[in-house]
Design a protein around this motif. Structure first.
Motif, PDB file in Angstrom:
ATOM      1  N   HIS A 125     -12.027  -4.633   1.769  1.00  0.00           N
ATOM      2  CA  HIS A 125     -10.693  -4.231   1.319  1.00  0.00           C
ATOM      3  C   HIS A 125      -9.874  -3.543   2.387  1.00  0.00           C
ATOM      4  O   HIS A 125      -8.659  -3.509   2.315  1.00  0.00           O
ATOM      5  CB  HIS A 125     -10.807  -3.346   0.082  1.00  0.00           C
ATOM      6  N   SER A 126     -10.515  -2.959   3.352  1.00  0.00           N
ATOM      7  CA  SER A 126      -9.766  -2.382   4.476  1.00  0.00           C
ATOM      8  C   SER A 126      -9.752  -3.327   5.664  1.00  0.00           C
ATOM      9  O   SER A 126      -8.718  -3.526   6.301  1.00  0.00           O
ATOM     10  CB  SER A 126     -10.388  -1.050   4.899  1.00  0.00           C
TER      11      SER A 126
ATOM     12  N   GLN B 225     -15.324   3.228   7.046  1.00  0.00           N
ATOM     13  CA  GLN B 225     -13.899   3.085   7.356  1.00  0.00           C
ATOM     14  C   GLN B 225     -13.350   4.416   7.876  1.00  0.00           C
ATOM     15  O   GLN B 225     -12.428   4.446   8.665  1.00  0.00           O
ATOM     16  CB  GLN B 225     -13.139   2.612   6.102  1.00  0.00           C
TER      17      GLN B 225
ATOM     18  N   ASP C 198     -11.519   6.683   6.658  1.00  0.00           N
ATOM     19  CA  ASP C 198     -10.119   7.030   6.391  1.00  0.00           C
ATOM     20  C   ASP C 198     -10.069   8.504   5.989  1.00  0.00           C
ATOM     21  O   ASP C 198     -10.859   8.943   5.156  1.00  0.00           O
ATOM     22  CB  ASP C 198      -9.590   6.142   5.259  1.00  0.00           C
TER      23      ASP C 198
ATOM     24  N   TYR D   6     -10.987   7.198  11.377  1.00  0.00           N
ATOM     25  CA  TYR D   6     -11.464   5.816  11.545  1.00  0.00           C
ATOM     26  C   TYR D   6     -12.561   5.696  12.605  1.00  0.00           C
ATOM     27  O   TYR D   6     -12.751   4.641  13.181  1.00  0.00           O
ATOM     28  CB  TYR D   6     -10.284   4.866  11.852  1.00  0.00           C
TER      29      TYR D   6
ATOM     30  N   MET E 242      -6.549  -5.358   7.686  1.00  0.00           N
ATOM     31  CA  MET E 242      -6.340  -4.972   9.093  1.00  0.00           C
ATOM     32  C   MET E 242      -6.405  -6.191  10.009  1.00  0.00           C
ATOM     33  O   MET E 242      -5.689  -6.274  11.006  1.00  0.00           O
ATOM     34  CB  MET E 242      -7.390  -3.945   9.519  1.00  0.00           C
TER      35      MET E 242
ATOM     36  N   TRP F  19      -4.180   6.082  -2.700  1.00  0.00           N
ATOM     37  CA  TRP F  19      -4.810   7.018  -1.784  1.00  0.00           C
ATOM     38  C   TRP F  19      -4.370   8.424  -2.175  1.00  0.00           C
ATOM     39  O   TRP F  19      -3.258   8.623  -2.669  1.00  0.00           O
ATOM     40  CB  TRP F  19      -4.387   6.724  -0.347  1.00  0.00           C
TER      41      TRP F  19
ATOM     42  N   GLU G  62     -10.141   9.151   2.246  1.00  0.00           N
ATOM     43  CA  GLU G  62     -11.065   8.390   1.410  1.00  0.00           C
ATOM     44  C   GLU G  62     -11.847   9.313   0.480  1.00  0.00           C
ATOM     45  O   GLU G  62     -12.390  10.332   0.909  1.00  0.00           O
ATOM     46  CB  GLU G  62     -11.986   7.575   2.324  1.00  0.00           C
TER      47      GLU G  62
ATOM     48  N   VAL H 111       0.850  -1.183   0.000  1.00  0.00           N
ATOM     49  CA  VAL H 111       0.000   0.000   0.000  1.00  0.00           C
ATOM     50  C   VAL H 111       0.894   1.244   0.000  1.00  0.00           C
ATOM     51  O   VAL H 111       0.679   2.189  -0.758  1.00  0.00           O
ATOM     52  CB  VAL H 111      -0.941   0.015   1.218  1.00  0.00           C
TER      53      VAL H 111
ATOM     54  N   SER I 284     -16.791   2.339   2.473  1.00  0.00           N
ATOM     55  CA  SER I 284     -15.854   3.459   2.328  1.00  0.00           C
ATOM     56  C   SER I 284     -16.109   4.507   3.397  1.00  0.00           C
ATOM     57  O   SER I 284     -15.182   5.002   4.036  1.00  0.00           O
ATOM     58  CB  SER I 284     -16.002   4.097   0.948  1.00  0.00           C
TER      59      SER I 284
END
Lengths: 780, 292
Positions: B36-37, B120, B122, B159, B41, B194, B125, A691, B117
């Motif tokens: 996907h996240s 999450q 982020d 988050y 994790m 990202w 994002e 990533v 999305s």
């Protein structure tokens, strides 16, 4: 069988045939090492150092051993009685750290358990007590006076030119006085006399980043040690060399160790030489059961990376732009263990000054131990590091002299046959002609909108092919079908189809009857390495000889069964033409001679340093690249709009595969030019994952790609072929850096050229304080 | 290979079933949509949970894009690919297609969802920035009922969201107003990465003047950030380069980027300025029928 069309000289060679491994790889049916299971198999996970440089005070494994599913926890002291180190040049690499750890991520203990999950769960319960030692985290720190030593002891090394073997156990050497792992030099003429009289002296310095090759399949192996025999399946590019290391560890005869490499999910040099095999092997040796070890990407990044480098170039020119002298200093950060870095730096020295006439030359390269992850082979092998600095130096000289840089190259490029390295093979390529192909393609497809756009080119020549020790075996079956045995590994590059094409061509059989089996030290023919772009050329030559050996035997056998002289027998498709007009197929020859519907005829091909391959290098691998880059001036983002590659390969056995290799190499090189860089923050990497470590994606590919081939039949390989697969990577970072400099009017001193770095170049706001200078503190 | 810590797996059959499972399992459970996240994790053992509740079977119930008078509703299980390919969505809010084109890659877009999305949270994002820009609100449901929160209320920090342990994000609601358009701009380090910084803008016109404008930034603060000062500065003004520049300057001043591997705070501030100008310029051009 295909027919010969006018102008074609070969039935199979030179055609873009479908790869035999294509369908199974696309459908997912192909078996990779990671897919291999053995009955009774255990799983290993590795406890890794959490320090860059520290003395191991104690290791308490009791809590981990008590956990459910855990079979054994192995530490260095459990390896007593073994030669517990490896390294094909310098055997400095401990299987498990004993005494001290030299980099964050170094294996300290192996947890072996019934399942991978149980092994993972137990990792945190191995308690390692460290006493920190001062660490050297860069080559600069490692070379400073009084720097702490990464290795106190000097292990006896192999001469990287003669490749003489390391003697078992007899390498306890003297104490080291510096962190220089290897030094290589090259010198002729008298550079110092030139500087005062030159019309222009141009000096520059470039930093080449630490890279990770990112093979999609991480390192993994399954080992089984039983009754004095060791069997290993692993992701090894060079299974025979891994076998040699393993045999030395356990004091076994070479024949008692079998290493097999199934399909590799990418190698790019990162799977050259021994990596995880000793860990899996000692775990099996201790537990008496097969052991599988699969690393994750983070562990793989900590296992092997590419050498970063600081390269300083000084060149002198006369007023017509002829090179008078070049002086180059290369310092590579090779990490905690030598692995193949001594050879990488030696090759970097040879490849740094370019395929030019340089009457006075002095190059020094040093590979330096640091407390970072060990560096080794990476596609291009020392060339990209040197070429980045060397080619941008030449471009800056063109600016200074007011000569177009293509013209400057025309005036200095060696001509076909001319020596680059004194006493070595003259160049087996027409570089001035290749150059015109790039110049022409860039000009022809130049975009109309030239705002914030520039094109640039760069070139390189690598003494490639490595030491020529290759063998091949062909087995002609009772039905006329053919098995080819080779120790060269299929790792995505397409050797399986190239070797099948050569065998079909030589034996005049249909391609579909040829099966190629590769990389099993117990069953296939010996091959020293799968590297240095050698397979098509060197394995190909050995295979041609094996086919000729088989044909010679078959011809004699045909004469015997038909009662004629071998001289009266002529070649015909898949067999022979007999006196009187009849033909006989290979299958009939085999069956008639053995007197049953059975038997086979084996042909052997051996290649060493003699005849066509007496002179080193076996061939020169050319890199000839053009790029067109557009910069978004407000953000610094680079779009590579044009890419031009010239594959100067002598003869393309499979043209589509060669073009794909060039595109792959160029794209990997673009990763380094634009995105990729491993960054340390204190003892550990900040971005050891995919990533944060950014390799190119499909959408990053240039909009226009011109992949051209230059086929002049000037190689020593089959049908005039030379190797391919690395050349296009070597000069591309230099070409991108040059294009950026042409657009923004300032020269970068490093790659990758991230948007922020380009933005800072444009705005002259000083060095990038986030990803360039290691000393600055960071957040997040 | 990375191995997650042991967990139990449940597959929810519908929204009510998912809520019942959450109710029963509480904070030990986590919903998984595209994964996907969450899955990385878990493999890295950053997320350690006892129960994983798979809500992919809820796509039938929660995968929709409904354009209604005055409002557009997007179900939380709507996948990136569906957002990318929806013409009605692109017509109402071109910002969505702009953003989806630069989100990850086709494999991620096939599985990832707008709900995942947003949840999450982020700070980088893209869809969060889009929803912030469009003044969306989020419909959240639990066993005790439903509630609707604004994007500003939805985000509680990096988050962290307003969605409780026993709740599920159902729908994203976006007000539709006439004479408007929108755009999304992003600087990334490579394709599908990202954002270093990204910026969404939406503009509504009343004749020659801007009746309202909104800007949402990603990767320059703890959460995606709407900047009210820009709206105030733009309302009632005639669009011009000077006005965009003024908005850009406000964006740069009002964001709180931090230096990390993607870039320095200084560079990110510069990008916030530059991308704000670009997104506003493109939004306005689109209102005037200039298909950019």
């Amino acid at each position: 069988m295909p027919d010969l069309e006018p102008g074609q000289t070969h039935l199979h060679a030179g055609r873009s045939v479908l790869r035999p491994d294509l369908i199974e790889k696309v459908t997912g049916a192909a078996q990779y090492c990671v897919d291999i299971r053995r009955s009774g198999m255990l799983h290993a996970k590795i406890v890794r150092s959490r320090r860059a440089h520290a003395r191991i005070a104690s290791i308490d494994t009791s809590a981990a051993r008590a956990m459910s599913g855990v079979v054994a926890v192995i530490v260095a002291s459990d390896l007593a009685g073994l030669f517990a180190r490896f390294g094909h040049i310098v055997p400095d690499h401990e299987i498990l750290a004993s005494g001290k750890v030299r980099y964050y991520g170094e294996p300290v203990a192996i947890v072996v358990a019934d399942t991978e999950a149980a092994a993972s769960d137990a990792l945190d319960y191995v308690d390692v007590d460290y006493e920190d030692l001062p660490a050297v985290m860069s080559a600069e720190e490692a070379l400073a006076p009084g720097a702490p030593l990464v290795h106190e002891e000097q292990h006896r090394r192999v001469d990287v030119d003669s490749l003489s073997p390391v003697e078992t156990g007899a390498d306890q050497g003297e104490l080291r006085t510096s962190n220089v792992a290897h030094e290589a030099t090259l010198e002729w003429g008298d550079v110092d006399s030139v500087w005062p009289v030159a019309a222009a002296v141009v000096e520059n310095r470039m930093h080449y980043p630490m890279l990770y090759a990112y093979a999609m399949e991480p390192y993994n192996a399954v080992a089984s040690f039983d009754e004095g025999r060791l069997e290993v399946d692993s992701t090894a590019q060079h299974p025979f060399m891994v076998r040699d290391d393993l045999a030395r560890i356990f004091s076994l005869p070479l024949a008692a160790v079998t290493v097999r490499a199934p399909y590799l999910g990418g190698g790019y040099g990162s799977k050259s030489y021994t990596k995880v095999e000793p860990l899996a092997a000692v775990a099996s040796w201790r537990t008496g059961r097969p052991v599988k070890l699969v690393l994750d990407v983070e562990e793989s990044i900590y296992t092997t990376r590419a050498d970063s480098a600081e390269v300083h170039v000084r060149s002198a020119f006369d007023d017509q732009g002829h090179i008078l002298a070049r002086e180059i200093d290369i310092v590579m950060d090779s990490g905690a263990y030598a692995d193949n870095s001594p050879l990488v730096v030696a090759k970097s020295v040879n490849r740094s000054f370019g395929p030019y006439r340089v009457p006075n030359l002095r190059v020094r390269g040093r590979s330096v131990y640091t407390n970072t992850s060990p560096a080794s082979s990476y596609r291009g092998f020392g060339a990209p590091q040197g070429v980045l600095a060397g080619e941008t130096n030449l471009e800056q000289a063109a600016d200074r002299l007011g000569i177009d840089s293509a013209e400057l190259r025309r005036r200095n490029l060696v001509r076909p046959g001319e020596e680059i390295l004194h006493g070595k093979r003259g160049i087996d390529a027409d570089l001035p002609a290749d150059l015109e192909m790039v110049v022409g393609a860039l000009r022809e497809h130049a975009p109309e909108d030239q705002s914030w756009f520039a094109s640039a080119m760069a070139c390189s020549a690598s003494d490639a092919g490595a030491f020529p020790v290759s063998t091949a075996t062909v087995r002609v079956q009772a039905d006329g079908s053919v098995i080819v045995l080779s120790g060269s590994t299929e790792m995505g590059q397409g050797s399986r189809s190239a070797l099948a094409q050569i065998a079909a061509e030589e034996l005049r059989v249909e391609l579909r009857v040829v099966t190629v089996r590769q990389s099993d030290t117990g069953a296939t023919a010996y091959e020293r390495t799968t590297g240095a772009s050698r397979t098509t050329t060197l394995t190909g030559l050995a295979l041609q000889r094996a086919c000729q050996d088989a044909l010679s035997k078959l011809r004699s056998m045909a004469a015997e069964v038909k009662g004629c002289s071998a001289d009266e027998i002529a070649p015909s498709p898949a067999g022979f033409a007999l006196p009187g007009g009849d033909t006989i197929s290979y299958g009939e020859v085999v069956r008639s001679w053995f007197g049953a519907a059975a038997g086979e005829v084996t042909g052997i091909g051996l290649l060493r340093r003699e005849g066509a391959t007496a002179k080193m290098p076996p061939f020169w691998e050319i890199g000839m690249i053009g790029v067109g880059c557009r910069i978004d001036p407000a953000t610094g983002a680079i779009a590579v709009e044009q890419l031009v590659t010239v594959g100067d390969v002598g003869f393309a056995i499979n043209p589509q595969a060669v073009e794909a290799q060039d595109l792959g190499a160029a794209t990997q090189g673009l990763g380094c030019a634009l995105f990729e860089e491993l960054l340390y923050d204190g003892p550990q990497l900040m971005n050891p994952n995919i990533v944060d470590y950014r390799v190119p994606r499909m959408r990053d590919l240039p909009g226009r790609i011109d992949a051209m081939l230059a086929e002049r039949r000037d190689g020593v390989g089959p049908y005039g072929a030379k190797g391919s697969g690395e050349g296009a990577l070597n000069p591309i970072a230099a070409a991108v850096a040059t294009a950026v400099a042409r657009v923004v009017g300032r020269w970068p001193d490093r790659v990758p050229l991230t948007p922020e770095r380009v933005w800072r170049l444009i705005n002259e706001t000083g060095p990038d304080d986030t990803t360039g200078d290691r000393s600055s503190p960071r957040e997040g | 290979m990375q191995v997650p810590a042991p967990f139990e797996y449940e597959r929810a059959t519908g929204v009510d079933d998912a809520i019942a499972l959450l109710d029963r399992l509480g904070s030990a459970a986590r919903l998984v949509a595209g994964g996907h996240s969450l899955l990385p994790m878990m493999k890295l053992r950053l997320a350690n949970l006892e129960y994983l509740i798979d809500i992919n079977d809820l796509h039938g119930e929660l995968g929709y894009i409904e354009v209604e008078p005055g409002q557009l509703r997007v179900g939380s299980m709507t996948r990136h690919r569906e957002l990318l390919e929806s013409d009605p969505l692109a017509e109402a809010f071109p910002i969505f297609r702009d953003a989806e084109r630069v989100i990850a890659d086709p494999v991620v877009r096939n599985r990832g969802t707008i709900g995942g999305s947003l949840c999450q949270a982020d700070p980088s994002e893209d869809l969060s920035a889009v929803c912030t820009t469009l003044d969306a609100s989020c419909l959240i449901r639990g066993s005790s009922g439903s509630r609707e929160v604004t994007m500003a209320e939805f985000y509680r920090g990096p988050y962290e969201t307003a969605v409780g342990d026993d709740e599920i994000l159902i729908e994203i609601r976006i007000p539709v107003r006439p004479n408007g358009s929108s755009a999304y701009e992003k600087v990334e380090r490579r394709a599908g990465d990202w954002a270093v910084v990204s910026c969404g803008a939406a503009v509504w016109m009343d004749g020659d003047v801007i009746s309202d404008a909104r800007v949402g930034l990603a990767a320059v603060g703890p959460n995606t950030t709407g900047i009210p000062a820009i709206s105030e500065a733009l309302r009632g003004k005639v669009p011009s380069e000077d006005l965009y520049a003024e908005a850009g300057a406000i964006a740069a001043e009002n964001c709180t980027p931090s230096t990390d591997m993607r870039g320095s705070a200084e560079y990110k501030r510069h990008l916030a300025n530059e991308l704000t100008r670009r997104a506003l310029r493109r939004s306005t051009a689109r209102i005037h029928g200039q298909g950019v």
